[in-house]
Design an enzyme around this catalytic site. Structure first.
Site, mmCIF file in Angstrom:
data_model
loop_
_atom_site.group_PDB
_atom_site.id
_atom_site.type_symbol
_atom_site.label_atom_id
_atom_site.label_comp_id
_atom_site.label_asym_id
_atom_site.label_seq_id
_atom_site.Cartn_x
_atom_site.Cartn_y
_atom_site.Cartn_z
ATOM 1 N N HIS A 10 -57.178 50.143 121.963
ATOM 2 C CA HIS A 10 -58.296 50.372 121.032
ATOM 3 C C HIS A 10 -58.489 49.250 120.022
ATOM 4 O O HIS A 10 -59.389 49.328 119.181
ATOM 5 C CB HIS A 10 -58.132 51.707 120.290
HETATM 6 C C1 UD1 Z 1 -59.034 53.023 113.220
HETATM 7 C C2 UD1 Z 1 -58.205 52.074 112.358
HETATM 8 C C3 UD1 Z 1 -57.110 51.452 113.195
HETATM 9 C C4 UD1 Z 1 -56.288 52.497 113.900
HETATM 10 C C5 UD1 Z 1 -57.196 53.424 114.693
HETATM 11 C C6 UD1 Z 1 -56.370 54.524 115.262
HETATM 12 C C7 UD1 Z 1 -59.365 50.854 110.570
HETATM 13 C C8 UD1 Z 1 -59.902 49.535 110.185
HETATM 14 N N1 UD1 Z 1 -59.026 50.992 111.855
HETATM 15 O O1 UD1 Z 1 -59.677 52.265 114.218
HETATM 16 O O2 UD1 Z 1 -56.249 50.714 112.357
HETATM 17 O O3 UD1 Z 1 -55.385 51.872 114.777
HETATM 18 O O4 UD1 Z 1 -58.181 53.990 113.813
HETATM 19 O O5 UD1 Z 1 -56.997 55.267 116.236
HETATM 20 O O6 UD1 Z 1 -59.230 51.714 109.757
HETATM 21 N N2 UD1 Z 1 -65.148 57.503 116.647
HETATM 22 C C9 UD1 Z 1 -65.456 58.703 117.247
HETATM 23 N N3 UD1 Z 1 -64.830 59.824 116.778
HETATM 24 C C10 UD1 Z 1 -63.929 59.814 115.769
HETATM 25 C C11 UD1 Z 1 -63.636 58.578 115.171
HETATM 26 C C12 UD1 Z 1 -64.249 57.437 115.614
HETATM 27 O O7 UD1 Z 1 -66.255 58.755 118.163
HETATM 28 O O8 UD1 Z 1 -63.387 60.875 115.417
HETATM 29 C C13 UD1 Z 1 -65.790 56.270 117.167
HETATM 30 C C14 UD1 Z 1 -67.002 55.850 116.361
HETATM 31 O O9 UD1 Z 1 -67.936 55.343 117.235
HETATM 32 C C15 UD1 Z 1 -66.465 54.716 115.515
HETATM 33 C C16 UD1 Z 1 -65.380 54.108 116.385
HETATM 34 O O10 UD1 Z 1 -64.840 55.207 117.112
HETATM 35 O O11 UD1 Z 1 -67.448 53.803 115.167
HETATM 36 C C17 UD1 Z 1 -64.295 53.423 115.607
HETATM 37 O O12 UD1 Z 1 -63.747 54.270 114.599
HETATM 38 P P1 UD1 Z 1 -63.083 53.649 113.255
HETATM 39 O O13 UD1 Z 1 -62.422 54.718 112.487
HETATM 40 O O14 UD1 Z 1 -64.065 52.808 112.565
HETATM 41 O O15 UD1 Z 1 -62.027 52.641 113.815
HETATM 42 P P2 UD1 Z 1 -60.948 52.818 114.958
HETATM 43 O O16 UD1 Z 1 -61.245 51.862 116.044
HETATM 44 O O17 UD1 Z 1 -60.797 54.257 115.303
HETATM 45 N N1 UDP Z 2 -51.689 59.351 120.048
HETATM 46 C C1 UDP Z 2 -52.039 60.614 120.500
HETATM 47 N N2 UDP Z 2 -52.978 60.716 121.499
HETATM 48 C C2 UDP Z 2 -53.548 59.628 122.078
HETATM 49 C C3 UDP Z 2 -53.182 58.346 121.599
HETATM 50 C C4 UDP Z 2 -52.257 58.247 120.581
HETATM 51 O O1 UDP Z 2 -51.512 61.633 120.024
HETATM 52 O O2 UDP Z 2 -54.382 59.804 122.984
HETATM 53 C C5 UDP Z 2 -50.714 59.241 118.942
HETATM 54 C C6 UDP Z 2 -49.498 58.386 119.223
HETATM 55 O O3 UDP Z 2 -48.465 59.133 119.827
HETATM 56 C C7 UDP Z 2 -49.105 57.920 117.837
HETATM 57 C C8 UDP Z 2 -50.456 57.743 117.147
HETATM 58 O O4 UDP Z 2 -51.355 58.566 117.875
HETATM 59 O O5 UDP Z 2 -48.374 58.945 117.182
HETATM 60 C C9 UDP Z 2 -50.868 56.309 117.170
HETATM 61 O O6 UDP Z 2 -52.185 56.205 116.805
HETATM 62 P P1 UDP Z 2 -53.154 55.030 117.280
HETATM 63 O O7 UDP Z 2 -52.602 54.356 118.476
HETATM 64 O O8 UDP Z 2 -54.517 55.614 117.359
HETATM 65 O O9 UDP Z 2 -53.167 54.082 116.006
HETATM 66 P P2 UDP Z 2 -52.264 52.849 115.540
HETATM 67 O O10 UDP Z 2 -50.852 53.305 115.545
HETATM 68 O O11 UDP Z 2 -52.540 51.731 116.482
HETATM 69 O O12 UDP Z 2 -52.788 52.537 114.198
#
Ligand code: UD1
Ligand code: UDP
Length: 361
Positions: free
Chosen positions: A204
């Site tokens: 991601h």
């Molecule tokens: C965010 C965090 C990242 C973390 C990740 C974990 C920041 C800068 N990034 O990235 O550090 O590793 O979460 O998963 O804070 N969306 C949905 N449903 C949701 C949430 C998001 O559809 O519930 C979609 C939306 O289109 C959104 C995109 O995902 O624009 C990205 O979401 P966002 O929270 O901006 O960043 P992540 O890539 O999730």
């Molecule tokens: N995780 C989860 N379901 C998924 C992917 C990740 O429960 O489909 C959990 C994973 O085990 C860990 C956390 O989410 O506990 C990590 O989050 P993510 O990879 O979204 O964010 P990051 O750690 O990169 O910020």
């Protein structure tokens, strides 16, 4: 009585605050509140973690949702400032490195509310990662800095932080230990996969999935791996959007040996992690969880903010290097991949240590 507010907003926050919240909620010396910013809002990115981790209802839901970095950060700041002015917390506690983390820390310092950072001091030294900026800013602003490994202390000292550093261990591992006792393995039969016979994949990071060339490369690598090892790929919403946008979804979903799902709930995901032959990921937290389980982890990034998972654990950086990834998969299948150790204080007790320091603060 002192009022402490814990702030969480995105998937990787929930497993870090859960063990701290549990101890604080039992305390008679302070009162503890939980604010959910709403950065992640889909049931599979948020609600399921509250169920699986048995986190109580938040005291407030700010509903900030998605947006550009500036929009999302600004919305958290605006809403959290209003909340703080109304509820007057004495301490603010933030976790991890998402936009909600930094935004809440900025609000706290501007209102002169002392704040603490859980998972402080991690550095990838890569400012192209939005999380790196969030980490640097948050660590400059917080007065108490909870670190998960000693390398974080060195990073913080080099940046001349003002805060007090406490090596408390890793609260994410507390949640992992707790959930590990509750795994039911149904997810394996539901997905029709066998333990020790699949590669679990999560991707991601914007650098990997927002860039067409890089996502195409990763898709090609997965297609190749699936010839020898089934691939299970729970797709993050950001990645799902981009697979569609770059016309790559069908290519993956039509291929036998590749199983695509949406984001998977915490309990089922940990079950998949624990039973995988190996994991390919660009996640931060998953590098730590696989080190705890001793499962080989190939990290599709050029760097990591969690070097202890490489020096002590089962993690290797493979970036998007197809040869390197395939060679490592080969080593794993031949049982020749390195074995790791669990880093110090990743013992399931970090939440208690953090909570005690917050109560005494
Ligand atoms: C965010 C965090 C990242 C973390 C990740 C974990 C920041 C800068 N990034 O990235 O550090 O590793 O979460 O998963 O804070 N969306 C949905 N449903 C949701 C949430 C998001 O559809 O519930 C979609 C939306 O289109 C959104 C995109 O995902 O624009 C990205 O979401 P966002 O929270 O901006 O960043 P992540 O890539 O999730
Ligand atoms: N995780 C989860 N379901 C998924 C992917 C990740 O429960 O489909 C959990 C994973 O085990 C860990 C956390 O989410 O506990 C990590 O989050 P993510 O990879 O979204 O964010 P990051 O750690 O990169 O910020």
């Amino acid at each position: 009585m002192k009022k402490i507010v814990l702030v969480a907003g995105a998937r990787p926050n929930f497993m870090k605050v859960a063990p701290v919240l549990k101890v604080l909620d039992r305390s008679h010396e302070i009162s503890c509140l939980l604010v959910h910013t709403g950065q992640h809002y889909d049931a599979k990115m948020s609600e399921v973690f509250f169920q699986d981790l048995e986190i109580r209802e938040p005291d407030a839901y700010l509903g900030v949702g998605s947006g550009s970095h500036a929009q999302q950060t600004a919305r958290v700041m605006e809403e959290f400032e209003k909340w703080c002015l109304q509820h007057k917390p004495d301490r603010v506690v933030v976790a991890g490195d998402v936009n909600s983390t930094m935004a809440a820390a900025i609000v706290a310092v501007k209102l002169n509310i002392p704040s603490a950072h859980i998972e402080s001091g991690l550095r990838s030294f890569d400012r192209e990662m939005p999380e790196e900026i969030n980490r640097i800013v948050t660590d400059q602003l917080c007065e108490i800095l909870f670190i998960t490994s000693e390398d974080a202390r060195e990073n913080l000292i080099k940046e001349n932080v003002q805060g007090e550093i406490h090596f408390v261990g890793n609260p994410m591992i507390d949640s992992l230990v707790t959930i590990s006792e509750k795994l039911d393995h149904k997810i394996l039969s539901e997905l029709n996969i066998n333990s020790q016979n699949y590669l679990l994949v999560t991707l991601h990071r914007p650098r990997n999935v927002d860039n067409q060339e890089n996502l195409q490369k990763l898709v090609d690598i997965l297609l190749d791996i699936s010839k020898n090892l089934p691939v299970v790929f729970p797709v993050h919403p950001r990645t799902e959007k981009n697979l569609e946008k770059f016309d790559l979804s069908e290519k993956l979903s039509r291929k036998q040996g590749i199983l695509l799902t949406g984001p998977i709930g915490y309990r089922d995901f940990i079950c998949l992690e624990k039973n995988a032959k190996a994991v390919l990921t660009d996640s931060g937290g998953i590098q730590e969880e696989t080190t705890y389980f001793g499962i080989p982890c190939l990290t599709a990034r050029p760097n990591t903010e969690r070097p202890v998972t490489i020096t002590m654990g089962t993690n290797e950086l493979v970036n998007l290097d197809k040869d390197m990834i395939l060679d490592n998969i080969d080593l794993i299948l031949k049982e020749k991949y390195k074995k790791g150790k669990i880093p110090p204080r990743w013992d399931g007790k970090a939440g208690e240590r953090i909570a005690q320091i917050l109560i005494d603060w």
